[in-house]
Design a protein around this motif. Structure first.
Motif, short mmCIF file in Angstrom:
data_model
loop_
_atom_site.label_atom_id
_atom_site.label_comp_id
_atom_site.label_asym_id
_atom_site.label_seq_id
_atom_site.Cartn_x
_atom_site.Cartn_y
_atom_site.Cartn_z
N ASP A 298 2.10 11.67 -0.09
CA ASP A 298 1.03 11.13 -0.46
C ASP A 298 1.05 10.85 -1.87
O ASP A 298 2.01 10.70 -2.37
CB ASP A 298 -0.16 12.29 -0.02
CG ASP A 298 -1.46 11.25 0.11
OD1 ASP A 298 -1.57 10.55 1.05
OD2 ASP A 298 -2.54 11.39 -0.71
N LYS A 299 -0.23 11.04 -2.67
CA LYS A 299 -0.31 10.50 -4.05
C LYS A 299 -1.27 11.52 -4.92
O LYS A 299 -1.15 12.69 -5.19
CB LYS A 299 -0.52 9.13 -4.00
CG LYS A 299 -1.99 8.94 -3.25
CD LYS A 299 -1.65 7.88 -2.08
CE LYS A 299 -2.85 7.63 -1.10
NZ LYS A 299 -2.57 6.95 0.05
N ARG A 300 -2.47 10.71 -5.41
CA ARG A 300 -3.43 11.35 -6.03
C ARG A 300 -3.25 12.10 -7.43
O ARG A 300 -4.20 11.87 -8.20
CB ARG A 300 -4.04 12.10 -5.19
CG ARG A 300 -4.70 11.71 -3.71
CD ARG A 300 -4.81 12.62 -2.54
NE ARG A 300 -4.82 11.82 -1.26
CZ ARG A 300 -5.89 11.52 -0.86
NH1 ARG A 300 -7.11 12.02 -1.50
NH2 ARG A 300 -6.09 11.11 0.27
N GLN B 204 -8.26 1.06 7.15
CA GLN B 204 -6.95 1.15 7.00
C GLN B 204 -5.97 -0.05 7.81
O GLN B 204 -4.99 -0.28 7.51
CB GLN B 204 -6.42 2.39 7.34
CG GLN B 204 -6.69 3.45 6.57
CD GLN B 204 -6.19 3.72 5.26
OE1 GLN B 204 -5.41 2.89 4.72
NE2 GLN B 204 -6.56 4.63 4.61
N ASN C 133 -12.43 6.85 -1.88
CA ASN C 133 -12.16 6.21 -0.60
C ASN C 133 -13.84 6.25 0.29
O ASN C 133 -13.68 5.33 1.22
CB ASN C 133 -10.97 6.36 0.35
CG ASN C 133 -9.82 5.86 -0.18
OD1 ASN C 133 -9.58 4.88 -1.20
ND2 ASN C 133 -8.56 6.44 0.22
N TRP D 102 -5.39 16.64 14.95
CA TRP D 102 -5.35 15.33 14.41
C TRP D 102 -4.40 14.38 14.41
O TRP D 102 -4.29 13.17 14.95
CB TRP D 102 -6.03 15.37 12.95
CG TRP D 102 -5.86 14.17 12.33
CD1 TRP D 102 -6.93 13.32 12.01
CD2 TRP D 102 -4.89 13.61 11.57
NE1 TRP D 102 -6.59 12.23 11.45
CE2 TRP D 102 -5.34 12.55 10.79
CE3 TRP D 102 -3.54 14.00 11.09
CZ2 TRP D 102 -4.72 11.81 9.86
CZ3 TRP D 102 -2.93 13.40 10.16
CH2 TRP D 102 -3.29 12.37 9.81
N HIS E 235 2.00 2.28 4.28
CA HIS E 235 0.91 3.23 4.43
C HIS E 235 1.28 4.12 5.59
O HIS E 235 1.77 3.79 6.48
CB HIS E 235 -0.39 2.58 4.24
CG HIS E 235 -1.60 3.69 4.23
ND1 HIS E 235 -2.00 4.35 5.20
CD2 HIS E 235 -2.25 4.04 3.29
CE1 HIS E 235 -3.07 5.20 4.81
NE2 HIS E 235 -3.02 4.94 3.58
N PHE F 72 -9.29 14.63 1.83
CA PHE F 72 -7.91 14.65 2.51
C PHE F 72 -6.88 15.04 1.35
O PHE F 72 -7.01 14.68 0.17
CB PHE F 72 -7.50 13.12 2.81
CG PHE F 72 -7.54 12.85 4.02
CD1 PHE F 72 -6.79 13.37 4.96
CD2 PHE F 72 -8.52 11.96 4.45
CE1 PHE F 72 -6.96 13.02 6.26
CE2 PHE F 72 -8.55 11.34 5.78
CZ PHE F 72 -7.73 12.00 6.69
N HIS F 73 -5.90 16.04 1.59
CA HIS F 73 -4.85 16.53 0.89
C HIS F 73 -5.24 17.55 -0.24
O HIS F 73 -4.55 17.88 -0.87
CB HIS F 73 -4.16 15.36 0.38
CG HIS F 73 -3.53 14.39 1.49
ND1 HIS F 73 -2.57 14.93 2.43
CD2 HIS F 73 -3.85 13.14 1.78
CE1 HIS F 73 -2.26 14.03 3.20
NE2 HIS F 73 -2.86 12.94 3.03
N ASP G 256 0.85 -1.15 -0.03
CA ASP G 256 -0.09 -0.04 0.01
C ASP G 256 0.77 1.31 0.00
O ASP G 256 1.69 1.45 0.87
CB ASP G 256 -0.77 -0.18 1.33
CG ASP G 256 -1.99 1.02 1.19
OD1 ASP G 256 -1.95 1.70 0.25
OD2 ASP G 256 -2.74 0.87 1.90
N ASP G 257 0.94 1.87 -1.10
CA ASP G 257 1.65 3.28 -1.37
C ASP G 257 3.23 2.89 -1.26
O ASP G 257 3.83 3.77 -0.89
CB ASP G 257 1.49 4.14 0.14
CG ASP G 257 0.02 4.64 0.21
OD1 ASP G 257 -0.81 4.53 -0.69
OD2 ASP G 257 -0.18 5.65 1.39
N ASP H 266 -0.68 -0.20 -4.86
CA ASP H 266 -2.12 0.17 -5.40
C ASP H 266 -2.00 1.63 -6.10
O ASP H 266 -2.79 2.08 -6.68
CB ASP H 266 -3.19 0.42 -4.21
CG ASP H 266 -2.64 1.33 -2.96
OD1 ASP H 266 -1.54 1.51 -3.00
OD2 ASP H 266 -3.41 1.26 -2.11
N ILE I 54 -5.43 6.33 -6.08
CA ILE I 54 -5.83 6.23 -4.57
C ILE I 54 -6.31 4.68 -4.35
O ILE I 54 -6.85 4.07 -5.19
CB ILE I 54 -6.98 7.38 -4.32
CG1 ILE I 54 -7.30 7.31 -2.64
CG2 ILE I 54 -7.98 7.16 -5.18
CD1 ILE I 54 -7.58 8.79 -2.26
N CYS I 55 -6.19 4.47 -3.04
CA CYS I 55 -6.44 3.20 -2.46
C CYS I 55 -7.43 2.38 -3.16
O CYS I 55 -7.42 1.58 -3.97
CB CYS I 55 -6.37 3.30 -1.10
SG CYS I 55 -6.25 1.73 -0.43
#
Ligand code: SGN
Ligand code: CA
Length: 543
Positions: A371-373, A148, A102, A270, A200, A454-455, A41-42, A359, A80-81
């Motif tokens: 991160d990614k996206r 997750q 997600n 957070w 991840h 997110f992000h 993952d990632d 993924d 994304i996942c």
């Protein structure tokens, strides 16, 4: 009389021996291959030594490419996942199977390749992270992490209810996998999905690896201090910058009380909450081991922080990030080695296709990000290594533009099962066999949706060829970006408005319209998925 019955005895004995022998050969070498799909993952391709050894050595994962094929241009259709996983299972783009992000659950009326393989007589099992909001279909056995999942002492969802297993998640997922392999019926082929949670976020390595990796220093990427000039507003507004958006607590493992005492500005509360909840999962022994290594890191940070400039803080965060991220990968690599050894020792290697992928890709400080996206390289591309000794020549390399969209049809073809006509990928079997002339694709389609979220990476779709990348960012902007992949491998210059590229823009825009039609994507669907966010209150209507 005696002679006759003796003769009959020998004839029967020879026939019986012959039958036994033919069954034996069948068992050892069933016509249909076994399939093992390993996905982490990632896991960025930059962190696999078959691609680059700047950051880490991954000798076990590399073995898959040494004994098989390395894909240097593999990519995803939506970085994304859960959408990627749904695409892998269905062989369809996210706008078709409907798992665009997600947030919303997977529609289980979709047909998946494991269901088809199970119907065709394959034994099927899944262990590890799925991240769907519902259980997988088409599996004889599964043990999956809820959502997750956790690195330490993780819970698993099983057919018989939930269970918690003490230990480190990457080791446990492998134990479950090997245990199932040992128990399976030898006379039937199998398809196994072995799905790691690691690496991840929030990157918690095993003790044996954090001891080692927290001592290391890693080279910085060229674009760590990217100022996003020459790109659009999506890159500038994304919230995945190490300095601004990575938390010093959850991500960099500074105890909340230390961070608060020092007055470190966290993006929100957070990070503190995540750190506390993860630390609370540790046993007393695990806490003591953790404190022995991360305690001194906290002490050192407390000394340094008051005099740190922003760039020094960025550098420190990058090193902390890499130490933990790569420490997680060390465990994945070791465990992949355990699985490959099992196959070798049990005579399974020859007739098993082993795939290693992620993924999606991931930013390891490139453009200042984690991160990614994005459709940009580090998140758009994904590692892909495949071994299948019966078909693939060892040490092969392919630079074709293959996608996560292609797995379902690949596995179905390998198993001799007809793929449903509405799957949208292409089987990789011809490439694996070295029959490159049977491969016709020269462009791939991409579409990312999870915004706002997110992000904060804006919605965008685009088309990528070996030469160019054209992307349209939409919804709260209307911006186009074009990258010349051959002249600008770091993707720092959007040449969409450069007159020298006017013809390229014209042609690629036409091709993008065609590819959207080919894959049945449209402006209407874009709007439908925006409306879905509005209905769920994920988008606040502008007054
Ligand atoms: C979590 C992460 C995010 C990540 C998403 C999606 N935060 O929310 O950084 O982008 O998952 O990741 S975390 O610190 O809580 O892990 S995905 O791989 O599931 O798509
Ligand atoms: Ca992921």
């Amino acid at each position: 009389m005696v002679l006759k019955s003796n003769k009959i005895f020998w004839v029967l004995a020879i026939v019986a021996f012959g039958l036994l022998f033919s069954c034996q050969t069948k068992n050892e070498k069933p016509g249909r291959p076994n399939i093992i799909f390993i996905m982490s993952d990632d896991h960025a391709y930059q962190a696999i030594s078959a691609y680059s050894d700047k950051l880490i050595e991954t000798p076990n994962i590399d073995r898959i490419a040494d004994e098989g094929m390395l894909f240097t241009n593999a990519c995803v259709s939506n970085s994304i996942c859960a959408p990627s996983r749904a695409t892998i299972l269905t062989g369809k783009h996210t706008h078709i199977h409907g798992k665009i992000d997600n947030n919303f659950p997977f529609d289980t009326t979709n047909v998946t390749f494991p269901q088809l393989l199970q119907d065709a007589g394959y034994q099927t099992a899944m262990f590890g992270k799925l991240h769907f909001g519902n259980n997988p279909k088409g599996f004889d056995e599964f043990m999956i992490l809820p959502d997750q999942g956790d690195y330490y002492n993780p819970e698993f969802i099983t057919r018989k209810g939930d269970t918690t297993i003490q230990g480190y998640v990457t080791d446990i997922i492998t134990d479950l996998t090997l245990d199932w392999l040992g128990k399976r019926k030898e006379e039937k082929p199998f398809m196994l999905m072995y799905l790691h949670k690691a690496p991840h976020r929030e990157w918690l390595p095993a003790e044996r690896h954090y001891r080692e990796f927290t001592q290391k220093t890693f080279p910085e990427p060229e674009t760590l201090f990217d100022d996003y000039k020459g790109r659009g507003s999506a890159a500038r507004e994304a919230e995945m910058n190490l300095l601004k958006h990575m938390t010093v607590s959850a991500d960099n493992k500074i105890y909340p009380e230390v961070a608060k005492e020092l007055g470190v500005q966290e993006p929100s509360e957070w990070g503190f909450n995540v750190f506390k909840s993860k630390y609370a999962r540790f046993t007393e022994e695990q806490k003591a081991q953790w404190d022995a290594v991360y305690g001194p890191i906290n002490d050192e940070f407390a000394q340094l922080y008051p005099n740190m400039t922003d760039s020094a803080f960025m550098r420190w965060k990058y090193q902390r990030y890499m130490q933990d991220y790569l420490g997680c990968i060390a465990a994945v690599d070791e465990n992949v080695g355990r699985l490959l050894d099992y196959l070798d020792k049990n005579g399974l290697s020859e007739n098993t296709m082993v795939v290693y992928t992620s993924d999606q890709g991931f930013y390891l400080g490139e453009h200042g990000w984690f991160d990614k996206r994005f459709i940009y390289n580090e998140s758009f591309k994904t590692p892909l290594l495949v071994k299948w000794p019966e078909k693939i020549a060892p040490g092969s390399v392919s630079d074709e533009m293959v996608q996560n969209l292609d797995f379902a049809q690949t596995f179905l073809e390998a198993a001799g099962v007809q793929a449903p006509a509405d799957m949208q990928g292409e089987s990789l079997v011809p490439l694996l066999e070295g029959k490159n002339d049977r491969w016709t694709r020269d462009a791939v389609y991409y579409h990312y949706y999870e915004y706002p979220g997110f992000h904060m990476v804006k919605r965008h779709y685009g088309m990528v060829t070996k030469e160019f990348k054209l992307a349209h960012f939409y919804y709260d902007v209307d911006e186009w970006e074009l990258y010349d992949r051959q002249k600008d491998s770091l993707e720092l210059h959007n040449v969409y408005d450069d007159p020298a590229y006017a013809d390229v823009v014209k042609t690629l825009k036409e091709e993008l319209t065609e590819i959207r039609e080919k894959y049945k994507d449209s402006d209407e669907l874009d709007q439908k998925f925006i409306d879905r966010y509005k209905e769920k209150g994920l988008i606040k209507e502008k007054k």
